[in-house]
Write a protein that holds these residues in place. Structure first.
Motif, mmCIF file in Angstrom:
data_model
loop_
_atom_site.group_PDB
_atom_site.id
_atom_site.type_symbol
_atom_site.label_atom_id
_atom_site.label_comp_id
_atom_site.label_asym_id
_atom_site.label_seq_id
_atom_site.Cartn_x
_atom_site.Cartn_y
_atom_site.Cartn_z
ATOM 1 N N THR A 125 -15.207 -14.433 21.536
ATOM 2 C CA THR A 125 -16.610 -14.049 21.649
ATOM 3 C C THR A 125 -17.515 -15.259 21.887
ATOM 4 O O THR A 125 -17.213 -16.364 21.419
ATOM 5 C CB THR A 125 -17.054 -13.350 20.344
ATOM 6 O OG1 THR A 125 -18.479 -13.238 20.323
ATOM 7 C CG2 THR A 125 -16.635 -14.130 19.095
ATOM 8 N N GLU A 127 -20.110 -15.693 20.367
ATOM 9 C CA GLU A 127 -20.740 -16.023 19.078
ATOM 10 C C GLU A 127 -20.149 -17.281 18.454
ATOM 11 O O GLU A 127 -20.763 -17.867 17.565
ATOM 12 C CB GLU A 127 -20.657 -14.836 18.122
ATOM 13 C CG GLU A 127 -21.424 -13.649 18.650
ATOM 14 C CD GLU A 127 -21.766 -12.603 17.597
ATOM 15 O OE1 GLU A 127 -21.573 -12.858 16.402
ATOM 16 O OE2 GLU A 127 -22.229 -11.529 18.011
ATOM 17 N N CYS A 177 -16.400 -13.497 25.494
ATOM 18 C CA CYS A 177 -17.307 -12.562 26.167
ATOM 19 C C CYS A 177 -18.640 -12.465 25.457
ATOM 20 O O CYS A 177 -18.771 -12.788 24.282
ATOM 21 C CB CYS A 177 -16.674 -11.169 26.200
ATOM 22 S SG CYS A 177 -16.494 -10.445 24.561
ATOM 23 N N SER A 178 -19.625 -11.976 26.207
ATOM 24 C CA SER A 178 -20.914 -11.646 25.610
ATOM 25 C C SER A 178 -20.862 -10.196 25.112
ATOM 26 O O SER A 178 -19.794 -9.599 25.054
ATOM 27 C CB SER A 178 -22.019 -11.852 26.646
ATOM 28 O OG SER A 178 -21.756 -11.082 27.793
ATOM 29 N N LEU A 190 -25.557 -1.903 18.254
ATOM 30 C CA LEU A 190 -26.936 -1.603 18.647
ATOM 31 C C LEU A 190 -27.060 -0.413 19.605
ATOM 32 O O LEU A 190 -27.764 0.562 19.305
ATOM 33 C CB LEU A 190 -27.582 -2.844 19.287
ATOM 34 C CG LEU A 190 -29.029 -2.633 19.723
ATOM 35 C CD1 LEU A 190 -29.969 -2.602 18.524
ATOM 36 C CD2 LEU A 190 -29.481 -3.712 20.702
ATOM 37 N N LEU A 193 -25.706 3.104 18.353
ATOM 38 C CA LEU A 193 -26.474 3.505 17.163
ATOM 39 C C LEU A 193 -27.852 4.013 17.554
ATOM 40 O O LEU A 193 -28.329 5.049 17.068
ATOM 41 C CB LEU A 193 -26.605 2.307 16.206
ATOM 42 C CG LEU A 193 -27.362 2.595 14.915
ATOM 43 C CD1 LEU A 193 -26.485 3.404 13.958
ATOM 44 C CD2 LEU A 193 -27.806 1.308 14.231
ATOM 45 N N PRO A 205 -33.680 1.296 13.619
ATOM 46 C CA PRO A 205 -33.957 0.054 12.869
ATOM 47 C C PRO A 205 -33.790 -1.188 13.729
ATOM 48 O O PRO A 205 -32.704 -1.484 14.225
ATOM 49 C CB PRO A 205 -32.893 0.079 11.759
ATOM 50 C CG PRO A 205 -31.771 0.890 12.324
ATOM 51 C CD PRO A 205 -32.355 1.855 13.312
ATOM 52 N N ASN A 212 -34.715 -11.031 19.698
ATOM 53 C CA ASN A 212 -33.409 -11.682 19.902
ATOM 54 C C ASN A 212 -32.841 -11.208 21.229
ATOM 55 O O ASN A 212 -33.028 -10.048 21.616
ATOM 56 C CB ASN A 212 -32.447 -11.309 18.769
ATOM 57 C CG ASN A 212 -33.000 -11.693 17.415
ATOM 58 O OD1 ASN A 212 -33.999 -11.123 16.990
ATOM 59 N ND2 ASN A 212 -32.399 -12.661 16.773
ATOM 60 N N ARG A 214 -29.571 -10.732 23.867
ATOM 61 C CA ARG A 214 -28.132 -10.637 24.079
ATOM 62 C C ARG A 214 -27.896 -10.505 25.585
ATOM 63 O O ARG A 214 -28.758 -10.020 26.319
ATOM 64 C CB ARG A 214 -27.540 -9.417 23.339
ATOM 65 C CG ARG A 214 -27.686 -9.491 21.803
ATOM 66 C CD ARG A 214 -26.852 -10.605 21.250
ATOM 67 N NE ARG A 214 -26.877 -10.761 19.791
ATOM 68 C CZ ARG A 214 -27.675 -11.622 19.154
ATOM 69 N NH1 ARG A 214 -28.548 -12.361 19.827
ATOM 70 N NH2 ARG A 214 -27.594 -11.756 17.842
HETATM 71 C C1 LIG Z 1 -26.827 -2.764 14.522
HETATM 72 C C2 LIG Z 1 -28.185 -3.352 14.835
HETATM 73 C C3 LIG Z 1 -28.333 -4.512 15.555
HETATM 74 N N1 LIG Z 1 -29.547 -5.040 15.808
HETATM 75 C C4 LIG Z 1 -29.640 -6.284 16.602
HETATM 76 C C5 LIG Z 1 -28.806 -7.457 16.110
HETATM 77 C C6 LIG Z 1 -28.440 -8.184 17.397
HETATM 78 O O1 LIG Z 1 -29.488 -9.075 17.761
HETATM 79 C C7 LIG Z 1 -28.338 -7.078 18.437
HETATM 80 C C8 LIG Z 1 -26.928 -6.598 18.700
HETATM 81 O O2 LIG Z 1 -26.328 -6.347 17.438
HETATM 82 P P1 LIG Z 1 -24.839 -5.843 17.314
HETATM 83 O O3 LIG Z 1 -24.683 -4.598 18.120
HETATM 84 O O4 LIG Z 1 -24.504 -5.781 15.870
HETATM 85 O O5 LIG Z 1 -24.012 -6.979 18.081
HETATM 86 P P2 LIG Z 1 -23.949 -8.587 17.863
HETATM 87 O O6 LIG Z 1 -24.270 -8.963 16.474
HETATM 88 O O7 LIG Z 1 -24.728 -9.220 18.947
HETATM 89 O O8 LIG Z 1 -22.378 -8.802 18.081
HETATM 90 C C9 LIG Z 1 -21.644 -8.089 19.110
HETATM 91 O O9 LIG Z 1 -21.448 -8.928 20.239
HETATM 92 C C10 LIG Z 1 -20.605 -10.045 20.061
HETATM 93 C C11 LIG Z 1 -20.527 -10.778 21.382
HETATM 94 O O10 LIG Z 1 -21.725 -11.448 21.600
HETATM 95 C C12 LIG Z 1 -19.240 -9.614 19.537
HETATM 96 O O11 LIG Z 1 -18.468 -10.751 19.261
HETATM 97 C C13 LIG Z 1 -19.402 -8.784 18.257
HETATM 98 O O12 LIG Z 1 -18.153 -8.326 17.804
HETATM 99 C C14 LIG Z 1 -20.315 -7.612 18.551
HETATM 100 O O13 LIG Z 1 -20.517 -6.853 17.368
HETATM 101 O O14 LIG Z 1 -29.114 -5.993 17.918
HETATM 102 C C15 LIG Z 1 -30.711 -4.414 15.395
HETATM 103 O O15 LIG Z 1 -31.838 -4.885 15.648
HETATM 104 N N2 LIG Z 1 -30.585 -3.248 14.678
HETATM 105 C C16 LIG Z 1 -29.372 -2.698 14.363
HETATM 106 O O16 LIG Z 1 -29.339 -1.640 13.687
#
Ligand SMILES: Cc1cn([C@H]2C[C@H](O)[C@@H](COP(=O)(O)OP(=O)(O)O[C@H]3O[C@H](CO)[C@@H](O)[C@H](O)[C@H]3O)O2)c(=O)[nH]c1=O
Length: 340
Positions: A125, A127, A177-178, A190, A193, A205, A212, A214
């Protein structure tokens, strides 16, 4: 040619298994998955009876089991998708991340070294590189600076993979990967959900200020990249895989609400994730120029296809969020799970 795909019942793993089963009928593909909360055999229902496909249930960190499997199957290629992947879960319970992501990787590397493989590919990743400011990109030379227990466990695993190449000459590649999106994405992340909450008119939420960033990559484009690295990647090399689609979280959420014709008043700003990385952006020049990768999705068509997939596959995610999911899996697959 025999491939071991670990974590093949998860989001990225199942998309990759389907891609390979269909593209390479002459390959034998063994999907090893523990079926934890995020692994779902339903993801592969359409190909589960394919002649070149086999499912085995088991834990990559169970060394005895892994050695037995390698001895029996004599894999040519090993692709490790199996991982605890959710950053928020790693903040409340880091131990399982070390167990699966580090101990599990180590068990696979040891087996690959003992029994010999043509290639070991670690799916990692962006990250592991930590966070970016407003400018710049992660390249393969960016130093590792993981910020969450999740990314620290992935960085540790990457270093083990590198060490097994340098020390023992194991033929390896690492892909980083991203953020992936697309069908079968587990609804703790995200995009799924927010789609599911919006469909239920529930609050969405958004952590912190929602600014931020991505870099979104369609999962099929990621699968194509891994296929290229597996077959053409130079041994010992790292390849970044990025979509070149930078979006703030607010932009993502607004896009979803617009597609679903739901009001922006559903957005709710909540307490920030501790250690929340500000921005990820990938430079995938190496993958494009060296291996000829070219992604086929742009974000606008990809997100539309993804939202439609969730609209057309309600049963898939309703089973997951109903809380009866584990019972459901057992009733459907209990007798056919293979190794327990
Ligand atoms: C679940 C959730 C997330 N977020 C925000 C946090 C992050 O800035 C963005 C994406 O969150 P997540 O979907 O949890 O993904 P993130 O933390 O970026 O990590 C993902 O992407 C990564 C690659 O960049 C992978 O290595 C991880 O396994 C994968 O879970 O959205 C929210 O604002 N609200 C939420 O409820």
């Amino acid at each position: 040619m025999k491939l071991l795909v670990t974590g093949g019942a998860g989001f990225i793993g199942s998309n990759f298994v389907r891609y390979m089963v269909n593209k390479y009928p002459e390959y034998q593909i063994v999907n090893l998955d523990l079926l934890t909360y995020a692994g779902n055999p339903e993801n592969l229902k359409d190909i589960e009876n394919a002649a070149n496909y086999k499912f085995v249930r088991g834990d990559i960190a169970d060394r005895e089991f892994i050695n037995g499997l390698f001895q029996e199957e004599k894999f040519d290629y090993v692709l490790n998708f199996a991982a605890e992947s959710h950053v928020d879960r790693s903040i409340t319970d880091p131990g399982i991340f070390v167990q699966t992501n580090i101990q599990g990787t180590l068990a696979l590397l040891d087996a690959a070294k003992t029994f010999g493989v043509t290639k070991y590919l670690q799916v990692s990743t962006d990250e592991v590189y930590g966070t970016l400011g407003e400018t710049g990109y992660f390249t393969e030379e960016t130093p590792l600076a993981a910020n969450s227990p999740y990314s620290a466990s992935k960085a540790g695993a990457d270093l083990l993979v590198r060490a097994y190449h340098e020390t023992f000459g194991l033929p390896v590649n690492i892909t980083r990967c991203s953020n992936n999106y697309g069908p079968y994405h587990f609804p703790e992340k995200l995009i799924p959900l927010m789609i599911i909450n919006a469909l239920h008119d529930k609050e969405l939420p958004i952590y912190g200020d929602g600014l931020n960033i991505r870099d979104w990559l369609h999962v099929e484009d990621h699968c194509q990249a891994i296929d290229l690295v597996l077959h053409k990647g130079r041994n010992g090399e790292v390849y970044n895989v990025g979509g070149n689609n930078e979006r703030t979280n607010i932009e993502i959420v607004k896009t979803i609400l617009k597609h679903l014709n739901k009001p922006e008043s559903l957005m709710k700003f909540v307490k920030d994730r501790p250690g929340h990385d500000r921005r990820y952006a990938i430079d995938a020049t190496k993958l494009r120029t060296e291996l000829g990768w070219s992604p086929k999705y742009n974000f606008d068509t990809g997100i539309e296809q993804t939202i439609n997939w969730y609209l057309n596959n309600r049963e898939w995610w309703e089973n997951i969020i109903s809380g009866e999911y584990q019972d459901y899996v057992k009733s459907q697959y209990g007798d056919r799970l293979g190794v327990e």
